[in-house]
Design an enzyme around this catalytic site. Structure first.
Site, PDB file in Angstrom:
ATOM      1  N   ASP A  61       0.938  -1.260  -0.368  1.00  0.00           N
ATOM      2  CA  ASP A  61      -0.503  -0.553   0.217  1.00  0.00           C
ATOM      3  C   ASP A  61       1.049   1.209  -0.511  1.00  0.00           C
ATOM      4  O   ASP A  61       2.155   1.325   0.775  1.00  0.00           O
ATOM      5  CB  ASP A  61      -0.981  -0.116   1.347  1.00  0.00           C
ATOM      6  CG  ASP A  61      -1.869   0.658   1.071  1.00  0.00           C
ATOM      7  OD1 ASP A  61      -2.114   2.270   0.152  1.00  0.00           O
ATOM      8  OD2 ASP A  61      -3.062   0.763   1.981  1.00  0.00           O
ATOM      9  N   ASP A  62       0.992   1.810  -0.487  1.00  0.00           N
ATOM     10  CA  ASP A  62       0.951   3.372  -1.174  1.00  0.00           C
ATOM     11  C   ASP A  62       2.944   3.211  -0.639  1.00  0.00           C
ATOM     12  O   ASP A  62       3.588   3.790  -0.844  1.00  0.00           O
ATOM     13  CB  ASP A  62       1.038   4.370  -0.380  1.00  0.00           C
ATOM     14  CG  ASP A  62      -0.673   5.379   0.137  1.00  0.00           C
ATOM     15  OD1 ASP A  62      -1.086   4.171  -1.016  1.00  0.00           O
ATOM     16  OD2 ASP A  62      -0.535   5.835   0.994  1.00  0.00           O
TER      17      ASP A  62
ATOM     18  N   CYS B 162      -6.192   4.323  -3.635  1.00  0.00           N
ATOM     19  CA  CYS B 162      -5.906   3.074  -3.502  1.00  0.00           C
ATOM     20  C   CYS B 162      -7.444   2.214  -4.373  1.00  0.00           C
ATOM     21  O   CYS B 162      -7.665   1.213  -4.583  1.00  0.00           O
ATOM     22  CB  CYS B 162      -6.535   3.006  -1.568  1.00  0.00           C
ATOM     23  SG  CYS B 162      -5.246   3.441  -1.050  1.00  0.00           S
TER      24      CYS B 162
ATOM     25  N   ARG C  31      -7.339  -1.125  -6.656  1.00  0.00           N
ATOM     26  CA  ARG C  31      -7.693  -2.436  -6.151  1.00  0.00           C
ATOM     27  C   ARG C  31      -8.787  -3.412  -6.843  1.00  0.00           C
ATOM     28  O   ARG C  31      -8.719  -4.256  -7.261  1.00  0.00           O
ATOM     29  CB  ARG C  31      -8.492  -2.513  -4.114  1.00  0.00           C
ATOM     30  CG  ARG C  31      -6.955  -2.876  -3.940  1.00  0.00           C
ATOM     31  CD  ARG C  31      -7.100  -1.821  -2.706  1.00  0.00           C
ATOM     32  NE  ARG C  31      -6.009  -1.053  -2.384  1.00  0.00           N
ATOM     33  CZ  ARG C  31      -5.021  -1.279  -1.294  1.00  0.00           C
ATOM     34  NH1 ARG C  31      -5.390  -2.587  -0.334  1.00  0.00           N
ATOM     35  NH2 ARG C  31      -3.848  -1.106  -0.885  1.00  0.00           N
TER      36      ARG C  31
ATOM     37  N   LYS D  23      -6.649  -5.373   4.126  1.00  0.00           N
ATOM     38  CA  LYS D  23      -7.276  -3.727   3.492  1.00  0.00           C
ATOM     39  C   LYS D  23      -7.734  -4.188   2.007  1.00  0.00           C
ATOM     40  O   LYS D  23      -7.401  -4.550   1.096  1.00  0.00           O
ATOM     41  CB  LYS D  23      -5.960  -3.037   3.412  1.00  0.00           C
ATOM     42  CG  LYS D  23      -6.534  -1.699   2.752  1.00  0.00           C
ATOM     43  CD  LYS D  23      -5.841  -0.491   2.319  1.00  0.00           C
ATOM     44  CE  LYS D  23      -6.413   0.577   1.968  1.00  0.00           C
ATOM     45  NZ  LYS D  23      -5.086   1.350   1.739  1.00  0.00           N
TER      46      LYS D  23
ATOM     47  N   HIS E 147     -11.488  -2.443   0.923  1.00  0.00           N
ATOM     48  CA  HIS E 147     -10.964  -1.106   0.795  1.00  0.00           C
ATOM     49  C   HIS E 147     -12.211  -0.771  -0.508  1.00  0.00           C
ATOM     50  O   HIS E 147     -11.312  -0.059  -2.100  1.00  0.00           O
ATOM     51  CB  HIS E 147      -9.895  -0.512   0.063  1.00  0.00           C
ATOM     52  CG  HIS E 147      -9.829   1.118   0.492  1.00  0.00           C
ATOM     53  ND1 HIS E 147      -8.830   2.312   0.220  1.00  0.00           N
ATOM     54  CD2 HIS E 147     -10.964   1.951   0.412  1.00  0.00           C
ATOM     55  CE1 HIS E 147      -9.569   3.989   0.612  1.00  0.00           C
ATOM     56  NE2 HIS E 147     -10.719   3.449   1.255  1.00  0.00           N
TER      57      HIS E 147
ATOM     58  N   SER F 146      -9.068   2.322   4.725  1.00  0.00           N
ATOM     59  CA  SER F 146      -7.258   2.080   4.928  1.00  0.00           C
ATOM     60  C   SER F 146      -7.180   2.696   6.402  1.00  0.00           C
ATOM     61  O   SER F 146      -8.385   3.380   7.188  1.00  0.00           O
ATOM     62  CB  SER F 146      -7.446   3.361   4.243  1.00  0.00           C
ATOM     63  OG  SER F 146      -7.036   3.513   3.239  1.00  0.00           O
TER      64      SER F 146
ATOM     65  N   HIS G 253       0.800   2.235   3.735  1.00  0.00           N
ATOM     66  CA  HIS G 253       0.837   3.223   4.185  1.00  0.00           C
ATOM     67  C   HIS G 253       0.819   4.144   5.250  1.00  0.00           C
ATOM     68  O   HIS G 253       0.804   3.369   6.598  1.00  0.00           O
ATOM     69  CB  HIS G 253      -1.191   3.229   4.218  1.00  0.00           C
ATOM     70  CG  HIS G 253      -2.073   3.450   3.456  1.00  0.00           C
ATOM     71  ND1 HIS G 253      -2.990   5.044   4.863  1.00  0.00           N
ATOM     72  CD2 HIS G 253      -3.355   4.283   2.711  1.00  0.00           C
ATOM     73  CE1 HIS G 253      -3.794   5.750   3.858  1.00  0.00           C
ATOM     74  NE2 HIS G 253      -4.030   5.611   3.215  1.00  0.00           N
TER      75      HIS G 253
ATOM     76  N   ASP H 285       0.019  -1.092  -4.796  1.00  0.00           N
ATOM     77  CA  ASP H 285      -1.579  -0.004  -5.466  1.00  0.00           C
ATOM     78  C   ASP H 285      -1.273   1.140  -6.072  1.00  0.00           C
ATOM     79  O   ASP H 285      -2.167   1.314  -6.741  1.00  0.00           O
ATOM     80  CB  ASP H 285      -2.921  -0.548  -3.944  1.00  0.00           C
ATOM     81  CG  ASP H 285      -2.265   0.615  -3.249  1.00  0.00           C
ATOM     82  OD1 ASP H 285      -0.840   1.445  -3.213  1.00  0.00           O
ATOM     83  OD2 ASP H 285      -2.621   1.127  -2.368  1.00  0.00           O
ATOM     84  N   ASN H 286      -0.356   2.320  -5.390  1.00  0.00           N
ATOM     85  CA  ASN H 286       0.059   3.314  -6.036  1.00  0.00           C
ATOM     86  C   ASN H 286       0.833   3.771  -5.308  1.00  0.00           C
ATOM     87  O   ASN H 286       1.416   3.478  -4.521  1.00  0.00           O
ATOM     88  CB  ASN H 286      -1.253   4.402  -5.992  1.00  0.00           C
ATOM     89  CG  ASN H 286      -1.782   4.288  -4.421  1.00  0.00           C
ATOM     90  OD1 ASN H 286      -2.460   4.209  -3.932  1.00  0.00           O
ATOM     91  ND2 ASN H 286      -0.533   4.820  -3.816  1.00  0.00           N
TER      92      ASN H 286
ATOM     93  N   LYS I   1       1.980   9.853  -5.062  1.00  0.00           N
ATOM     94  CA  LYS I   1       0.630   9.164  -4.889  1.00  0.00           C
ATOM     95  C   LYS I   1      -0.226  10.473  -5.297  1.00  0.00           C
ATOM     96  O   LYS I   1      -0.241  11.667  -5.246  1.00  0.00           O
ATOM     97  CB  LYS I   1       0.510   8.620  -3.326  1.00  0.00           C
ATOM     98  CG  LYS I   1      -1.095   8.695  -3.070  1.00  0.00           C
ATOM     99  CD  LYS I   1      -1.228   8.414  -2.011  1.00  0.00           C
ATOM    100  CE  LYS I   1      -2.653   7.935  -1.606  1.00  0.00           C
ATOM    101  NZ  LYS I   1      -2.841   7.108   0.238  1.00  0.00           N
TER     102      LYS I   1
END
Ligand SMILES: *[C@@H]1O[C@H](CO)[C@@H](O)[C@H](O)[C@H]1NC(C)=O
Ligand SMILES: *[C@@H]1O[C@H](CO)[C@@H](O)[C@H](O)[C@H]1NC(C)=O
Ligand SMILES: *[C@@H]1O[C@H](CO)[C@@H](O)[C@H](O)[C@H]1NC(C)=O
Length: 500
Positions: free
Chosen positions: A30-31, A70, A74, A124, A126, A151, A230, A282-283, A303
């Site tokens: 995540d991130d 996010c 996903r 997660k 989301h 998140s 994240h 994810d990003n 991001k």
């Protein structure tokens, strides 16, 4: 041998013909930015397990998620479709969101269930919670779920303590909502969740899922979308203080430890030779967290933006004895995971418009990608503007650019939220092989060859957008505080009484 098509022949060539269908473990950070892993050049990250997968597997240099945030990214991973189609825009889901990933979308888990797979997710989600949890993973093909449904800063977690426990974490979270719950299948197991023991709970859940599936001789799919890295960063006692990189490094190390535990479970259960492990993020990194955020390495911004740093991600494919070690510069995407898994499992593709391509040729032959273009949609995507950028081969054209608060604090003035929305006509065009950092737009006036490329890009964009059917926006349906997950549903006053 029950798998089908080209990949199967290739698997046989590499000695992996087997009577049983392969297992899939999909790890999704995540991130996490392009420059955050040891194997992508970070000098002080400690990621020995991911580095080992990269060294013994295939590491991607040109792998993309479909969104700089996010929820949409996903949705694309699980459906093989751009988020426009499923309506996962603009932005992300909130604890009380009314919408969710539409139940008629086919996820990888649903596709595999029809092939007799055991399926589980930890981490997660989301992609919506909804009324009585109607959008939870158990409604989308997963047999089991353990995790936080969104998140972990989407709750009053500003008192989340790092290790040692008397040191306050950094920054703020959403204070007006319920505290962050831990959901098991469709029930709230703990609220607020105990962050410092969360990773161990995941590791135990994943270990027992793999072990039970192996014991029952069921092929399995484990999806682990981690909360790491994240904001806000946390790490239990096993990882806290162990990296050289501070809270971000500890959080990443804790993710890496779980990867190590899952790999040793695959070894112990004898499933290691029959499992494709795929890792991505994810990003891009949340640069606004400064040294406590991630790093996009040599890529521009992070991001929230459609520069490379927002959507180009680390990615690794590992399959012991089947995927030869190496590095690929082929273009690939989270969109391509579903079609690849479909091929390997012998599953029919969902009867919908898919945006992904089977990666078998890249994975098993270090061959060419079927993907020629990548589309870049912004966070607040709007049908009126559509794509912000498009990559065709090595060239990327930006039709619109905009900075994002998530990408604030670096010296590059194009990254923060103060970099206002700009239309580029003619588009800014970059050669991403010669200039991966998007620093030097190619001059159009004295380059007829680039003018030709630009025409090709414009045609690809026009063709794609002419056939894009936007699904009804699920996020614009808004939020209702009564839908926020509460372990004590009838209680008052909310949200503070949701505490069990
Ligand atoms: C799901 O249902 C909605 C509403 O009926 C429809 O617009 C959409 O096309 C459907 N999506 C799929 C993938 O079938
Ligand atoms: C955070 O801690 C402060 C001081 O200890 C307390 O007053 C506040 O209520 C706490 N907030 C939450 C959301 O737990
Ligand atoms: C995996 O394959 C290797 C090489 O063929 C073999 O040595 C090893 O025993 C296999 N492991 C399992 C658990 O089957």
């Amino acid at each position: 041998m029950r798998c089908r098509r080209v990949a199967c022949l290739l698997l046989c060539m590499f000695g992996a013909c087997s009577a049983s269908k392969p297992n899939f473990v999909v790890l999704f950070a995540d991130d996490l930015g392009f420059g955050d892993l040891g194997c992508y050049g970070h000098p002080s990250s400690l990621t020995p397990n991911l580095d080992r997968l990269a060294a013994a597997g295939l590491r991607f240099t040109d792998f993309y998620s479909t969104s700089p945030v996010c929820s949409p990214s996903r949705a694309s991973l699980l459906t093989g479709r751009y988020q426009t189609r499923s309506g996962i825009y603009p932005g992300v889901f909130y604890p009380g969101s009314i919408g969710g990933l539409p139940l008629n979308e086919t996820t990888i888990a649903e596709m595999l269930k029809s092939q007799g797979y055991a399926t589980a997710i930890m981490g997660k989600w989301h992609l919506g919670y909804g009324d009585k949890g109607k959008f939870l993973p158990t409604k989308q093909g997963f047999d089991e779920y353990l995790g936080i449904p969104y998140s972990h800063d989407q709750g009053p977690c500003q008192n989340l303590t790092c290790f040692p426990p008397d040191i306050k974490c950094f920054g703020f979270c959403d204070i007006g909502t319920v505290t962050v719950p831990l959901v098991h299948n469709e029930n709230i197991k703990q609220q607020p969740v105990n962050f410092l023991e969360l990773e161990k709970a995941y590791s135990d859940f994943g270990t027992s899922f793999i072990t039970n599936s192996a014991k029952n001789k069921k092929p399995f799919f484990l999806y682990y979308p981690s909360h790491h890295t994240h904001y806000p960063q946390y790490a239990g006692s096993g990882a806290a203080g162990r990296s050289l990189r501070g809270p971000f490094g500890d959080s990443l190390l804790e993710l890496d430890d779980t990867v190590g535990n899952l790999m040793s479970t695959l070894e112990k259960t004898g499933e290691i030779n029959n499992t494709l492990v795929f890792f991505a993020s994810d990003n891009g990194p949340e640069l606004m967290r400064m040294s406590r955020g991630g790093n996009s390495g040599l890529l521009k911004c992070g991001k929230g933006t459609t520069y490379e740093g927002g959507m180009r991600e680390p990615a690794i494919a590992y399959w012991q004895g089947v995927i030869k070690p190496g590095v690929t510069h082929e273009m690939a995407s989270t969109l391509d995971v579903l079609p690849t898994i479909a091929n390997l499992a012998g599953a029919a593709l969902p009867p919908v418009t898919l945006d992904g391509f089977d990666m078998a040729e890249i994975l098993f032959n270090h061959g060419k990608s079927k993907r020629e273009v990548m589309m870049y949609y912004p966070i607040f995507l709007d049908e009126k503007y559509g794509l912000f950028a498009l990559r065709l081969g090595k060239y990327k054209a930006h039709f619109y650019t905009e900075g994002a608060p998530h990408s604030a604090t670096t010296p590059d003035q194009d990254c923060p939220g103060t970099a206002i929305f700009k239309t580029h006509d003619p588009p800014l065009i970059f050669d991403l092989e010669a200039d991966p950092s998007e620093r030097y737009p190619l001059p159009l006036n004295d380059r007829p060859d680039i003018q030709v490329v630009l025409e090709q890009i414009k045609n690809a964009k026009a063709q794609f957008e002419a056939t894009m059917v936007f699904g009804e926006s699920q996020i614009s349906k808004g939020s209702d505080p009564n839908l926020e997950p509460c372990c004590n549903p009838g209680c008052s006053p909310k949200p503070t009484c949701c505490h069990c």
